[in-house]
Design a protein around this motif. Sequence first.
Motif, PDB file in Angstrom:
ATOM      1  N   TRP A 120     -39.867  74.156  10.809  1.00  0.00           N
ATOM      2  CA  TRP A 120     -38.707  74.941  11.232  1.00  0.00           C
ATOM      3  C   TRP A 120     -39.077  75.994  12.269  1.00  0.00           C
ATOM      4  N   ASP A 121     -40.272  76.563  12.151  1.00  0.00           N
ATOM      5  CA  ASP A 121     -40.666  77.623  13.079  1.00  0.00           C
ATOM      6  C   ASP A 121     -40.798  77.125  14.510  1.00  0.00           C
ATOM      7  N   ARG A 122     -40.860  75.818  14.706  1.00  0.00           N
ATOM      8  CA  ARG A 122     -40.960  75.267  16.058  1.00  0.00           C
ATOM      9  C   ARG A 122     -39.607  75.216  16.761  1.00  0.00           C
ATOM     10  N   HIS A 123     -38.525  75.388  16.024  1.00  0.00           N
ATOM     11  CA  HIS A 123     -37.198  75.270  16.608  1.00  0.00           C
ATOM     12  C   HIS A 123     -36.766  76.616  17.195  1.00  0.00           C
ATOM     13  N   SER A 124     -36.411  76.590  18.479  1.00  0.00           N
ATOM     14  CA  SER A 124     -35.958  77.822  19.134  1.00  0.00           C
ATOM     15  C   SER A 124     -34.684  78.353  18.507  1.00  0.00           C
ATOM     16  N   SER A 125     -33.851  77.475  17.969  1.00  0.00           N
ATOM     17  CA  SER A 125     -32.597  77.907  17.363  1.00  0.00           C
ATOM     18  C   SER A 125     -32.839  78.798  16.146  1.00  0.00           C
ATOM     19  N   LEU A 126     -33.999  78.675  15.519  1.00  0.00           N
ATOM     20  CA  LEU A 126     -34.348  79.543  14.394  1.00  0.00           C
ATOM     21  C   LEU A 126     -35.097  80.783  14.879  1.00  0.00           C
ATOM     22  N   GLN A 127     -35.968  80.624  15.862  1.00  0.00           N
ATOM     23  CA  GLN A 127     -36.746  81.744  16.375  1.00  0.00           C
ATOM     24  C   GLN A 127     -35.869  82.792  17.056  1.00  0.00           C
ATOM     25  N   LEU A 128     -34.756  82.369  17.625  1.00  0.00           N
ATOM     26  CA  LEU A 128     -33.903  83.289  18.368  1.00  0.00           C
ATOM     27  C   LEU A 128     -33.037  84.173  17.481  1.00  0.00           C
ATOM     28  N   VAL A 129     -32.852  83.816  16.229  1.00  0.00           N
ATOM     29  CA  VAL A 129     -31.922  84.544  15.358  1.00  0.00           C
ATOM     30  C   VAL A 129     -32.286  86.020  15.227  1.00  0.00           C
ATOM     31  N   PRO A 130     -33.531  86.404  14.913  1.00  0.00           N
ATOM     32  CA  PRO A 130     -33.852  87.842  14.816  1.00  0.00           C
ATOM     33  C   PRO A 130     -33.588  88.586  16.121  1.00  0.00           C
ATOM     34  N   HIS A 131     -33.894  87.965  17.250  1.00  0.00           N
ATOM     35  CA  HIS A 131     -33.663  88.605  18.547  1.00  0.00           C
ATOM     36  C   HIS A 131     -32.171  88.821  18.784  1.00  0.00           C
ATOM     37  N   LEU A 132     -31.344  87.834  18.463  1.00  0.00           N
ATOM     38  CA  LEU A 132     -29.906  87.971  18.656  1.00  0.00           C
ATOM     39  C   LEU A 132     -29.325  89.034  17.727  1.00  0.00           C
ATOM     40  N   GLU A 133     -29.783  89.072  16.492  1.00  0.00           N
ATOM     41  CA  GLU A 133     -29.296  90.090  15.562  1.00  0.00           C
ATOM     42  C   GLU A 133     -29.678  91.491  16.030  1.00  0.00           C
ATOM     43  N   SER A 134     -30.882  91.622  16.589  1.00  0.00           N
ATOM     44  CA  SER A 134     -31.305  92.925  17.106  1.00  0.00           C
ATOM     45  C   SER A 134     -30.452  93.338  18.298  1.00  0.00           C
ATOM     46  N   GLU A 179     -23.910  79.650   4.290  1.00  0.00           N
ATOM     47  CA  GLU A 179     -24.635  80.164   3.123  1.00  0.00           C
ATOM     48  C   GLU A 179     -25.179  79.058   2.237  1.00  0.00           C
ATOM     49  N   ASN A 180     -24.702  77.830   2.398  1.00  0.00           N
ATOM     50  CA  ASN A 180     -25.201  76.700   1.613  1.00  0.00           C
ATOM     51  C   ASN A 180     -26.221  75.860   2.378  1.00  0.00           C
ATOM     52  N   ARG A 181     -26.677  76.377   3.488  1.00  0.00           N
ATOM     53  CA  ARG A 181     -27.632  75.624   4.326  1.00  0.00           C
ATOM     54  C   ARG A 181     -28.929  76.416   4.446  1.00  0.00           C
ATOM     55  N   TYR A 182     -30.019  75.688   4.487  1.00  0.00           N
ATOM     56  CA  TYR A 182     -31.325  76.277   4.768  1.00  0.00           C
ATOM     57  C   TYR A 182     -31.897  75.579   6.000  1.00  0.00           C
ATOM     58  N   PRO A 183     -32.143  76.330   7.086  1.00  0.00           N
ATOM     59  CA  PRO A 183     -31.963  77.758   7.297  1.00  0.00           C
ATOM     60  C   PRO A 183     -30.477  78.155   7.327  1.00  0.00           C
ATOM     61  N   ARG A 184     -30.190  79.321   6.795  1.00  0.00           N
ATOM     62  CA  ARG A 184     -28.800  79.768   6.694  1.00  0.00           C
ATOM     63  C   ARG A 184     -28.240  80.149   8.051  1.00  0.00           C
ATOM     64  N   LYS A 185     -29.081  80.720   8.932  1.00  0.00           N
ATOM     65  CA  LYS A 185     -28.636  81.152  10.250  1.00  0.00           C
ATOM     66  C   LYS A 185     -29.375  80.382  11.342  1.00  0.00           C
ATOM     67  N   LEU A 186     -28.614  79.915  12.325  1.00  0.00           N
ATOM     68  CA  LEU A 186     -29.185  79.214  13.481  1.00  0.00           C
ATOM     69  C   LEU A 186     -28.483  79.696  14.740  1.00  0.00           C
ATOM     70  N   ALA A 187     -29.219  79.725  15.837  1.00  0.00           N
ATOM     71  CA  ALA A 187     -28.644  80.112  17.124  1.00  0.00           C
ATOM     72  C   ALA A 187     -28.102  78.860  17.816  1.00  0.00           C
ATOM     73  N   PHE A 188     -26.810  78.862  18.100  1.00  0.00           N
ATOM     74  CA  PHE A 188     -26.158  77.761  18.801  1.00  0.00           C
ATOM     75  C   PHE A 188     -25.858  78.182  20.236  1.00  0.00           C
ATOM     76  N   ALA A 189     -26.161  77.309  21.183  1.00  0.00           N
ATOM     77  CA  ALA A 189     -25.846  77.574  22.587  1.00  0.00           C
ATOM     78  C   ALA A 189     -24.411  77.152  22.885  1.00  0.00           C
ATOM     79  N   GLU A 190     -23.716  77.947  23.694  1.00  0.00           N
ATOM     80  CA  GLU A 190     -22.352  77.635  24.118  1.00  0.00           C
ATOM     81  C   GLU A 190     -22.282  77.711  25.641  1.00  0.00           C
ATOM     82  N   CYS A 191     -21.868  76.630  26.261  1.00  0.00           N
ATOM     83  CA  CYS A 191     -21.760  76.598  27.725  1.00  0.00           C
ATOM     84  C   CYS A 191     -20.640  77.541  28.167  1.00  0.00           C
ATOM     85  N   LEU A 192     -20.897  78.314  29.221  1.00  0.00           N
ATOM     86  CA  LEU A 192     -19.901  79.262  29.728  1.00  0.00           C
ATOM     87  C   LEU A 192     -19.009  78.652  30.798  1.00  0.00           C
TER      88      LEU A 192
END
Length: 226
Positions: free
Chosen positions: A90-104, A149-162
Amino acid sequence: MGEAFQNLDIPGVEYGLMFGKPSEMLLLRIPAAALRVQWFLLVTLALVTLTEANRAGSHHHHHSRRHCFSPEDLKDGELPRLLRSRTARWDRHSSLQLVPHLESEQASPRRQRRQPSQGCPDLKLQDILNKEVNERSISPWRYRIDEDENRYPRKLAFAECLCEGCVDVKTGRETTSLNSVPIIQSMMVLQRKPCQHNGEAAGFTFEVQYLDVPVACACVLPRSSS
């Protein structure tokens, strides 16, 4: 034909097989060595078939068996130790690594004062040189935190095209001659589902699922000119 079998006489024969009706019984004599080979082949085939059946049954049982965990096993939202080996990548996925940065970023007062872009931005070269890749792309995107809340990882970063189209590098504005599309990465997640624990419906089990996670956006040629 019957007489031919009745008069058949082969030296060295120890066994025979009877064919036909009781009134027309025929004795077909078979050499002992040939009969032993046939019995050996039949026994071997039976053993191989039984072994394969046992393996298939064990394989099915292994995959159909589910562990039911009690709420006490899920302390502080962590996975049970039995399932942690599945999360090694899981730590290899950017969608998980980005979550702390986005929350900050979301918690910072500076970000709260600045309204995030809701549409396709006009890009100015002098303004974007020091920005992140998603802001400098001609198919720009932003991130949002997807929470389950029923998924592990519970939080993931999703990209949205602008943009529906792409940004023209000459004008800095959107052009519809090209299309922005999300780049999808498949990620293994664990989905929590209710199950019975010690005969009571108070536990949880986890199912492996593969989730399509948008991780970026790319600029592509449209499928048709219409």
